[in-house]
Enzyme design. Structure first.
Site, PDB file in Angstrom:
ATOM      1  N   GLU A   1      -4.087   1.790   8.268  1.00 46.18           N
ATOM      2  CA  GLU A   1      -3.099   1.751   9.353  1.00 46.18           C
ATOM      3  C   GLU A   1      -2.917   0.336   9.889  1.00 46.18           C
ATOM      4  O   GLU A   1      -1.798  -0.054  10.249  1.00 46.18           O
ATOM      5  CB  GLU A   1      -3.512   2.717  10.472  1.00 46.18           C
ATOM      6  CG  GLU A   1      -3.652   4.174  10.042  1.00 46.18           C
ATOM      7  CD  GLU A   1      -2.405   4.725   9.372  1.00 46.18           C
ATOM      8  OE1 GLU A   1      -1.294   4.242   9.660  1.00 46.18           O
ATOM      9  OE2 GLU A   1      -2.539   5.650   8.538  1.00 46.18           O
TER      10      GLU A   1
ATOM     11  N   ASP B   1      -2.947   0.928   1.405  1.00 45.85           N
ATOM     12  CA  ASP B   1      -4.155   1.405   0.727  1.00 45.85           C
ATOM     13  C   ASP B   1      -5.012   0.240   0.255  1.00 45.85           C
ATOM     14  O   ASP B   1      -6.236   0.238   0.431  1.00 45.85           O
ATOM     15  CB  ASP B   1      -3.781   2.275  -0.476  1.00 45.85           C
ATOM     16  CG  ASP B   1      -3.327   3.669  -0.075  1.00 45.85           C
ATOM     17  OD1 ASP B   1      -3.595   4.078   1.067  1.00 45.85           O
ATOM     18  OD2 ASP B   1      -2.696   4.343  -0.913  1.00 45.85           O
TER      19      ASP B   1
END
Length: 769
Positions: free
Chosen positions: A602, A667
């Site tokens: 995030e 990711d």
């Protein structure tokens, strides 16, 4: 009393006793004393180990406990962990989770996903009515059962009103007998309120005298159903995140993705979709022949709209959609759409719209294109399409027999032919979490969330992750200094929200927002619409008001995490802060590898190809130096190429590296940042090795970190569903979210000693952050 000369006092009796002992007896007595001393020393050492190595150096423990009430034991096989293994219940449970998925026969340098998750499919079954199953959905399934256990309990007279309404909603939803007897009647009543569904009424239908713009505004005001023909929202102003503006956008489509529409009405999925439309109309009382003709016409109308819509990959650019107008200007750009009439009908007397109100039109070409379609389409066709989309949106409130075709349509999309529908309680939990988000969230937090410990741990994690990301920004060799300073400022200003919003336990706020009463014999559908309209009114009233940045827009009882670029904030609901992602009482190499990587993901979103266009205040702002931005774009192209080179054998299709670019950047950045954060934590606690997990004594802490990370993504996917994921989802399939980021990490290759050129250590690697 000691003599003045310091000589020892003589005790004749004691001397006499010793004097009677032989030399052998004396030696045995000395040996016994030494043995007792040795046993006491071993006992002391054992207690020392059990207490978590609480030995102090410079006032700090060499091995600070990552959790309370730890239980550890000496195990000589745990050479990488100072011969210590964690035996607490939490460690045993987490070790079992990892061991169940592990396929130790696979070389981790060949296929780390198969190594970490290869046995997931052997120990987990894929339900016949599910297109996929993975670690996240397993947690969601457990959370659903937790919510079910709370909501199915009897309602007592002394309960809080918000608890009563949440339980009452769920229990009303479960009442299949009531749905069977009233579901069709309730749906027909709603259709009647909005002017009727011509297919049901046949020749008796009376055409409305007003415009289509007023009709969809009427539907919105009466039912809360929004995304039909267009979607309207009161949202953050992209250029000034402190205020709200009106946004107009293309809608979502009845068949889901726009891809089948591109093949025309004969696409197999669209044929199934049209069949669903006809079956639903007949189930509600339509003549089959009329339903056949008129639902085909409605399908053709939707197909025309879709032809003017934008592709999801194009829509990824937020600047492209920031098309700003004042209300009075819309008429000159879209002369055949009366947006002013539409908006003033929606807002009614709630907010007085002026000609100077800002309106964001995300898809100009869509609205330019559909003008002529709407002009030439008969109102009967419009009414049929609008009514169909209304009923489709409310399909969970139909009787079981009328709901069944909706399940089958969804099942056919993902290769689950003739699959059974889910249990009703599953649907009702989902509906309750959506419609009763805060009451259900509060119940979940009260009953299943360890607030103090979990929030404390998340504070530690977010602090380390943020600091490490900023360190990474400091050493980037492709970023100029001015852009670097802005990036560091943005990273410093990210707000981290975890667990639940503070107002959740403010009884006054809960009473004001959720003090409603379920009326006797109120239809479930009507109750749902009543709740939707309350929330929609709140949204409309936010126009022109200062934004409340403390607001949450989803329930704490959800397994999710997200970054909101227009607030520069990330939110981690309580639902994801549980086993296995956040397991209180396990070594930090697990915690940082699992939930730490989610946090890092995030954080990275703040600087991906979308989030990076927003500044530290959440405003859409070109704050990048042009040369630095070009270098960033070039680095992202590496990811696009890398992912698109992956061939998914199960579906004979390549990954979509462009659509999933933002998530792939996140990711890859997430696992790197989490690993560095773990190293920083370890360094700050003198670097002593944490205990091993039982069964994993031969793994190093670094190897365990990567094993934990990969276990975030263990999955089972139906082959046909791979196609839907790749064509429509901004995330790559779970398997590749585990594999590819680790292929790009030199630290992974070092931890498992993977030779250069092996599948998990390719020579060419991609990296942005």
């Amino acid at each position: 009393m000691k003599p003045e000369n310091g000589a020892a006092t003589w005790h004749p009796a004691k001397r006499s006793c010793l004097g009677r002992l032989t030399t052998l007896e004396t030696l045995l007595l000395v040996f016994l004393g030494l043995l007792i001393t040795a046993l006491l020393s071993v006992l002391f050492l054992w207690l020392w180990v059990l207490d978590g190595y609480k030995t102090f150096t410079d006032g700090r423990p060499i091995y600070p406990l990552p959790f309370e009430n730890s239980s550890v034991a000496v195990d000589r096989s745990a050479k990488n962990h100072n011969d210590v293994v964690c035996t607490s219940r939490e460690c045993v449970r987490l070790a079992g989770f990892l061991a169940e998925n592990l396929n130790s026969k696979i070389n981790p340098c060949e296929d780390f996903y198969e190594f970490a998750c290869g046995n997931y499919g052997l120990n987990k079954n894929l339900p016949a009515n599910k297109p996929l199953r993975h670690t996240i959905s397993d947690v969601q399934s457990r959370l659903n059962k937790q919510v079910k256990s709370m909501l199915q309990s009897p309602i007592s007279a002394n309960e809080k009103p918000w608890d009563k309404v949440a339980k009452g909603y769920y229990q009303k939803c479960l009442d299949e007998e009531e749905l069977e007897s009233t579901g069709v009647e309730a749906m027909r009543d709603i259709a009647k309120r909005i002017g009727g569904w011509p297919t049901l009424e046949g020749d008796k239908w009376q055409e409305w005298s007003h415009s289509w713009e007023e009709q969809i505004a009427l539907v919105l005001n009466l039912t809360g159903v929004n995304a039909v023909i267009l979607e309207m929202a009161v949202t953050h102003d992209p250029s000034n995140s402190s205020r709200s503006v009106i946004e107009l956008d293309q809608p979502k489509w009845g068949a889901g993705s726009r891809y089948p529409y591109l093949s025309g009405a004969n696409d197999p999925m669209l044929r199934n979709y049209t069949t669903l439309m006809k079956m639903t109309a007949v189930a509600l009382g339509a003549d089959p022949a009329i339903a056949e003709k008129e639902m085909n016409e409605a399908m053709e109308f939707e197909l025309k709209l879709v032809n003017f819509s934008a592709d999801d990959m194009v829509r990824r650019d937020p600047e492209r959609g920031n098309n700003r107008f004042e209300l009075w200007q819309l008429k000159s750009v879209f002369p055949f759409i009366n947006f002013e009439k539409y908006l003033k009908t929606v807002f009614k007397e709630l907010v007085a719209l002026s000609p100077n109100h800002t309106v964001i039109v995300r898809e100009i070409d869509y609205f330019v294109g559909i003008q002529h379609v709407l002009q030439s389409t008969p109102k009967r066709v419009l009414a049929n399409y609008i009514s169909w989309r209304l009923v489709q949106g409310f399909s969970p409130f139909l009787p079981p027999s009328a709901r069944e075709p909706f399940y089958q349509f969804k099942a056919n999309q993902t290769g689950m032919f003739n699959s059974p529908p889910p249990d009703r309680w599953e649907d009702c939990v989902t509906l309750s979490v959506i419609m009763m988000d805060m009451p259900v969230g509060r119940l979940f937090v009260e009953n299943f969330f360890e607030k103090e410990r979990a929030m404390k741990k998340m504070t530690e994690l977010t602090s380390y992750l943020k600091n490490e990301f900023i360190k990474q920004l400091h050493v980037l060799d492709w970023m100029d200094e001015i852009t670097r300073r802005r990036a560091i400022s943005k990273a410093n200003m990210i707000e981290y929200k975890s667990g639940f919003p503070m107002v959740l336990f403010n009884d006054t706020w809960m009473e004001k927002n959720w003090g409603m009463i379920i009326k006797p014999r109120e239809y479930l559908l009507h109750l749902t619409i009543r709740v939707k309209l309350v929330r929609f009114t709140e949204e409309l009233l936010r126009l022109d008001q200062p934004l409340d940045r403390s607001m949450w827009f989803q329930s704490p009882a959800q397994v999710d995490a997200y970054y909101a670029p227009n607030n520069n904030e990330m939110i981690f609901p309580a639902g994801i802060m549980q086993f296995p992602f956040l397991t209180l009482g396990v070594p930090n190499y697990i915690t940082y590898g699992m939930v730490g990587a989610v946090i890092g993901h995030e954080v990275s979103h703040a600087f991906d190809d979308q989030g990076g266009q927003y500044d530290e205040m959440g405003n859409l702002n070109d704050w990048w130096d042009a040369e630095t931005e070009e270098k960033f774009i070039e680095k992202t192209r590496c990811f696009v190429r890398q992912y698109e080179n992956v061939h998914v054998v199960e579906a004979d299709i390549h990954l979509n590296g462009q659509l999933s670019l933002g998530e792939n950047i996140a990711d890859n950045g997430g696992v790197k940042t989490a690993f560095n954060a773990y190293k920083a934590w370890k360094s700050n606690t003198t670097g002593i090795s944490e205990p091993a997990l039982p069964g994993f004594q031969n793994f190093t802490s670094q190897q365990m970190f990567f094993l934990a990370y990969a276990n975030n993504w263990c999955s089972l996917v139906r082959p046909k569903h791979y196609i839907q994921i790749i064509l429509t989802d901004v995330h790559a399939p779970s398997k590749y979210r585990a594999m590819i980021p680790l292929q790009n990490r030199p630290e992974f290759a070092k931890a498992f000693q993977c030779p250069i050129g092996s599948p998990m250590n390719p020579e060419r690697k991609c990296q942005v952050w």
